[in-house]
Structure formats: structure tokens, C-alpha cells
Design a protein around this motif. Structure first.
Motif, PDB file in Angstrom:
ATOM      1  N   VAL A 156     110.681  46.067  86.949  1.00  0.00           N
ATOM      2  CA  VAL A 156     109.930  45.341  85.922  1.00  0.00           C
ATOM      3  C   VAL A 156     109.351  46.352  84.937  1.00  0.00           C
ATOM      4  O   VAL A 156     108.808  47.392  85.348  1.00  0.00           O
ATOM      5  N   THR A 157     109.500  46.058  83.640  1.00  0.00           N
ATOM      6  CA  THR A 157     108.935  46.922  82.592  1.00  0.00           C
ATOM      7  C   THR A 157     108.007  46.079  81.709  1.00  0.00           C
ATOM      8  O   THR A 157     108.401  45.025  81.196  1.00  0.00           O
ATOM      9  N   ILE A 158     106.781  46.550  81.523  1.00  0.00           N
ATOM     10  CA  ILE A 158     105.800  45.877  80.646  1.00  0.00           C
ATOM     11  C   ILE A 158     105.362  46.894  79.591  1.00  0.00           C
ATOM     12  O   ILE A 158     104.965  48.007  79.939  1.00  0.00           O
ATOM     13  N   ASP A 159     105.471  46.511  78.333  1.00  0.00           N
ATOM     14  CA  ASP A 159     104.990  47.442  77.296  1.00  0.00           C
ATOM     15  C   ASP A 159     104.179  46.672  76.246  1.00  0.00           C
ATOM     16  O   ASP A 159     104.353  45.462  76.062  1.00  0.00           O
ATOM     17  N   TYR A 160     103.334  47.428  75.600  1.00  0.00           N
ATOM     18  CA  TYR A 160     102.442  46.864  74.575  1.00  0.00           C
ATOM     19  C   TYR A 160     102.233  47.934  73.510  1.00  0.00           C
ATOM     20  O   TYR A 160     102.111  49.129  73.824  1.00  0.00           O
ATOM     21  N   GLY A 161     102.202  47.494  72.233  1.00  0.00           N
ATOM     22  CA  GLY A 161     101.999  48.458  71.166  1.00  0.00           C
ATOM     23  C   GLY A 161     101.652  47.781  69.842  1.00  0.00           C
ATOM     24  O   GLY A 161     101.498  46.556  69.754  1.00  0.00           O
ATOM     25  N   GLN A 162     101.554  48.608  68.765  1.00  0.00           N
ATOM     26  CA  GLN A 162     101.249  48.134  67.414  1.00  0.00           C
ATOM     27  C   GLN A 162     102.464  48.387  66.531  1.00  0.00           C
ATOM     28  O   GLN A 162     103.116  49.433  66.636  1.00  0.00           O
ATOM     29  N   ARG A 163     102.759  47.429  65.648  1.00  0.00           N
ATOM     30  CA  ARG A 163     103.885  47.575  64.731  1.00  0.00           C
ATOM     31  C   ARG A 163     103.413  47.225  63.323  1.00  0.00           C
ATOM     32  O   ARG A 163     102.614  46.322  63.147  1.00  0.00           O
ATOM     33  N   ARG A 164     103.954  47.973  62.357  1.00  0.00           N
ATOM     34  CA  ARG A 164     103.588  47.721  60.949  1.00  0.00           C
ATOM     35  C   ARG A 164     104.849  47.340  60.185  1.00  0.00           C
ATOM     36  O   ARG A 164     105.848  48.048  60.232  1.00  0.00           O
ATOM     37  N   ALA A 165     104.786  46.227  59.514  1.00  0.00           N
ATOM     38  CA  ALA A 165     105.931  45.762  58.728  1.00  0.00           C
ATOM     39  C   ALA A 165     105.419  45.036  57.483  1.00  0.00           C
ATOM     40  O   ALA A 165     104.522  44.188  57.576  1.00  0.00           O
ATOM     41  N   ALA A 166     105.984  45.386  56.296  1.00  0.00           N
ATOM     42  CA  ALA A 166     105.596  44.749  55.020  1.00  0.00           C
ATOM     43  C   ALA A 166     104.094  44.835  54.805  1.00  0.00           C
ATOM     44  O   ALA A 166     103.439  43.837  54.480  1.00  0.00           O
ATOM     45  N   ASN A 167     103.589  46.035  54.958  1.00  0.00           N
ATOM     46  CA  ASN A 167     102.155  46.332  54.792  1.00  0.00           C
ATOM     47  C   ASN A 167     101.252  45.501  55.686  1.00  0.00           C
ATOM     48  O   ASN A 167     100.070  45.336  55.415  1.00  0.00           O
ATOM     49  N   GLU A 168     101.858  44.934  56.674  1.00  0.00           N
ATOM     50  CA  GLU A 168     101.052  44.185  57.638  1.00  0.00           C
ATOM     51  C   GLU A 168     101.261  44.797  59.019  1.00  0.00           C
ATOM     52  O   GLU A 168     102.372  45.175  59.383  1.00  0.00           O
ATOM     53  N   SER A 169     100.214  44.887  59.774  1.00  0.00           N
ATOM     54  CA  SER A 169     100.316  45.435  61.125  1.00  0.00           C
ATOM     55  C   SER A 169      99.910  44.375  62.131  1.00  0.00           C
ATOM     56  O   SER A 169      99.138  43.466  61.834  1.00  0.00           O
TER      57      SER A 169
END
Length: 438
Positions: free
Chosen positions: A81-94
């Protein structure tokens, strides 16, 4: 004077009482010690040998470990099992992003069963080895019991010879006039006694060493009283039938056949290597950068046998199978030759058993008593007496050696044929009985 006599008489009575008490205690300890000796028969020897063997206990544990190993090979593989979490920025929106991945490995069909079969092959080979070790321990315990038994009888016989010649020595010394001839006879007897005492010490050492060998299997605290049969004749075997039994039941051949089955399983596993195991993969997640986007997917994951198709492993397994087949052929030839030699040994041992039959033991005792009587009457010369005594001694040893050679040749046949009912087969020997040695 009278008081001195009383004191001396009192001291003498005390001294005699102490001596009588001492003799009584020694005699009691000897009788009590003899009565406390454990009496064991042939069947009890086999039971003790099996019961007290740490080797058999160890091999039982090995078999138990293979049982757990087989169960382990049949278990389904654990998922990952793999669980991941993070932040992404796209079109000046995060925004945040998370996902959950699940992967379940699955064996290629048939691979798990072959791995279990491979453990089964190991278990069958180990069972054959256990059976061989068990029979070897049982047969060796009997062999060394007989060796100790025979050595003890020889030792007692030589002790009796020493007693007889000591009486001859005392008889010559008791003559009122020691003539040169009598003195020469005395020298001869003294030298003969010296040699016999050396022979007795050697036999005592032989008996002690054979007891240690026997006790390696029986693990007894003291030397037991053995009740072992002696034989007037052996068993008439059908050579062809016994050879067939050897080829079907001998542990070396059974183990070689087990190795072939294991090599076949390894070849089947090697042929499956190019077909990879696969995994069921699924994923669920959400991306909140910009427009919220949720996703879910399901798929298969497997190796592609592009560069390595495991042909070398297959070739190695094929060569190993050929080697095991040739080894089986060699083992069969070896057992056939060993059986034929063992059969010849047993047939020869039966001839010697009839030649030096047990009835000659009574003849030896009768001839010795005759020679003793005639020598004390001065109607037999010492040289004739000693020559007869020596010939009878050699005959006595030859009778015991014939018994030992017979039982060892017999046990060797049983080992080659992997016969387990040892006592049952021994009951078929003609005229078995426990000879009462005097």
C-alpha cells in the motif's frame, strides 16, 4: 599368662568377626550389584536404541520444519500500500493532492503449487534418510551388543583357563620333591599364565570398548545382562527375491529416486521463470490545484522477459536431471554388487556356523575335565595337556567368532534390504536359543 591368653583370644575372635563381616559385605555387594543389573533382550535393545537417539529426534525436527515450510510456500503474498500527499500548483492556483495506491502480487498459475511440490520432494528425501538412520541405529545397536556379548564370553573363558592353569601350578608346587622336570613344567606353566593374563587384559579392553559402542545407542548407566540368541543354523533366502527387495527398498536407491523427482520439479519451475508473476494495481486520488479532479485506475503490472528468458537456468536444470538419473543407475549397480557380496558372506557364515556348532562347547568342557583328571593322576604329560588346552581354547574362540560373523553378515543383509522387522526375521533362524555358558 591366663589373662594374656584371654586378651589374645578376645582379639582373635574380634579379628575373625571383622573378617567374616567384611567377607559378608563384599559378597552381599557383589550379589546385590549383580541382581541390580538390568536384563535386556533383543527387542528391548531395539526399543532403547530408537528411544534414546538424539539423531532421530533431530531428523524429526527437520521433517517438522519442512511441514511449516510447505505451508509457508502456499501462503498468498502480502499486498503493498502506498499513501502520498502533497501540494501542486497549476494555472497560478495551488492546491493539495493526495493518492492511495494498492498493489497485490499474484503468482503465475502453477508456480505456488510447484514450490510446494519442491518442499514435498525434500520431505520425501528426508523421510528416506530418517528411515535409513533409524534402521542403521537399530542394526548397529544389535551388532555392538553381540560384540560386547561375545567379548564378555571370551573373557570369562580365559579367566577359567587362568584358574585351571593356576591349579596345575599349585599342584606342581605342592609336590614333596621338585625334580628338574617338574621345575621345567612349572616354568612353562608360569609363562603360559603370563601370556593368558595379557590375553585376558586385551579381552577386557575389547569388552569395555564394545560396551561403549553399544552404550552409544542404548545410553545405560551400567553394563546390562544380555539375553541374546545363538544359532545352530541360518536362514535359507531366495537370492533373486532378496535382490529384488533390495532394489525396491534400499535407502540409497530410494533417496536417488527422490533426487530425480526433485530435479524434475526444479526443471518445471525453471521453465516457468520466463512467465513472470504479475500484480494487480489500483489507485485512487484527488488533485485540488485548479479545478478539482478526482481519479481512479486499475491495471496489471508484470515483467517483460525481453533480455533474459532464463534459458541458462533451464539448461542447468536439465543437466542436473541427467546427472541425478546417472547417479540412480550408479546406485543400483553399487547396491547389486554390495548385495551379492553380502549374500556370499552370509552363505559362508552359515557354513562356519554348522562347522563350529554349539554342541562343541559341551565337548570342550568334557575334554578339559578329562585332561584335568588325567594330569593329576600323572597319566598325561604337561606338554600334551597344554597343547590340548590351547587347541580347545582356539576352538572355543572359533565357535564364538562363527556366531559373531553370522549375526554381522545377517544384519548386513537386513541393512541392504532395509528390513524393519528385525526380530521377526530372526525368529525364522533355525534352532535359535540362549546358550547356557558354564
Amino acid at each position: 599368662m591366663y589373662s594374656y591368653f584371654l586378651r589374645w583370644n578376645s582379639f582373635s575372635i574380634k579379628n575373625i568377626s571383622i573378617r567374616i563381616t567384611f567377607v559378608f559385605l563384599v559378597a552381599y555387594s557383589l550379589i546385590y550389584g549383580e541382581s541390580n543389573k538390568k536384563e535386556i533382550s533383543l527387542s528391548e535393545i531395539l526399543i532403547l536404541a530408537e528411544k534414546n537417539s538424539p539423531l532421530l529426534m533431530s531428523m524429526n525436527s527437520d521433517l517438522e520444519s519442512l511441514y511449516y515450510r510447505k505451508k509457508q510456500e502456499g501462503m498468498t503474498q502480502n499486498p503493498s500500500v502506498t499513501i502520498d500527499y502533497g501540494q501542486r500548483r497549476a494555472a497560478n492556483e495551488s492546491g493539495s493532492e493526495y493518492s492511495f495506491q494498492f498493489e497485490q502480487p499474484i503468482y503465475y498459475p502453477g508456480r505456488k503449487e510447484l514450490k510446494q511440490l519442491l518442499v514435498d520432494n525434500d520431505a520425501k528425501i528426508k523421510e528416506v534418510q530418517f528411515e535409513e538412520a533409524n534402521n542403521s541405529i537399530r542394526l548397529n545397536s544389535i551388532k555392538f551388543a553381540y560384540r560386547y556379548f561375545i567379548a564378555d564370553k571370551k573373557r570369562n573363558h580365559v579367566k577359567e583357563r587362568i584358574r585351571r592353569l593356576s591349579k596345575m601350578e599349585t599342584y606342581i608346587k605342592a609336590r614333596p620333591f621338585i625334580t628338574p622336570q617338574a621345575k621345567t613344567d612349572l616354568f612353562i606353566i608360569e609363562r603360559r599364565l603370563l601370556g593368558l593374563k595379557k590375553h585376558f587384559n586385551d579381552l577386557e579392553l575389547d569388552a569395555s570398548k564394545n560396551f561403549e559402542s553399544m552404550n552409544f545407542f542404548l545410553r545405560m548407566e551400567s553394563a546390562p545382562i544380555l539375553f541374546l540368541p545363538f544359532f545352530n543354523d541360518g536362514i535359507k533366502f531366495d537370492q533373486a527375491e532378496l535382490l529384488k527387495k533390495s532394489m525396491n527398498q534400499n535407502p540409497m536407491i530410494l533417496a536417488a529416486k527422490g533426487e530425480i523427482e526433485k530435479a524434475k520439479t526444479e526443471l518445471r519451475i525453471a521453465n516457468l521463470e520466463k512467465y513472470p508473476d504479475y500484480a494487480l494495481v489500483s489507485q485512487i486520488g484527488e488533485d485540488r490545484s485548479g479545478v478539482s479532479n478526482r481519479f481512479f485506475d486499475l491495471g496489471l503490472k508484470f515483467r517483460v522477459p525481453l533480455w533474459d528468458q532464463y534459458q541458462n537456468k533451464v539448461g542447468s536444470a536439465e543437466t542436473n536431471l541427467e546427472a541425478k538419473a546417472k547417479k540412480l543407475s550408479y546406485q543400483e549397480d553399487l547396491i547389486r554388487m554390495t548385495f551379492n557380496q553380502a549374500y556370499l558372506d552370509y552363505e559362508q557364515a552359515k557354513l562356519n556356523l554348522r562347522l563350529f556348532n554349539l554342541s562343541k562347547l559341551d565337548e570342550i568342557e568334557r575334554d578339559l575335565n578329562f585332561a584335568d583328571l588325567e594330569f593329576t593322576k600323572a597319566r598325561v604329560q604337561l606338554i600334551s595337556y597344554l597343547e590340548l588346552e590351547n587347541q580347545l581354547h582356539e576352538t572355543h574362540h572359533a565357535i564364538l567368532d562363527a556366531q559373531l560373523t553370522h549375526i554381522e553378515a545377517f544384519l548386513n543383509l537386513l541393512y541392504i534390504t532395509n528390513e524393519k522387522d528385525i526380530v521377526g526375521v530372526l525368529k525364522n533362524v533355525n534352532q535359535t536359543f540362549e546358550y547356557n555358558f558354564k
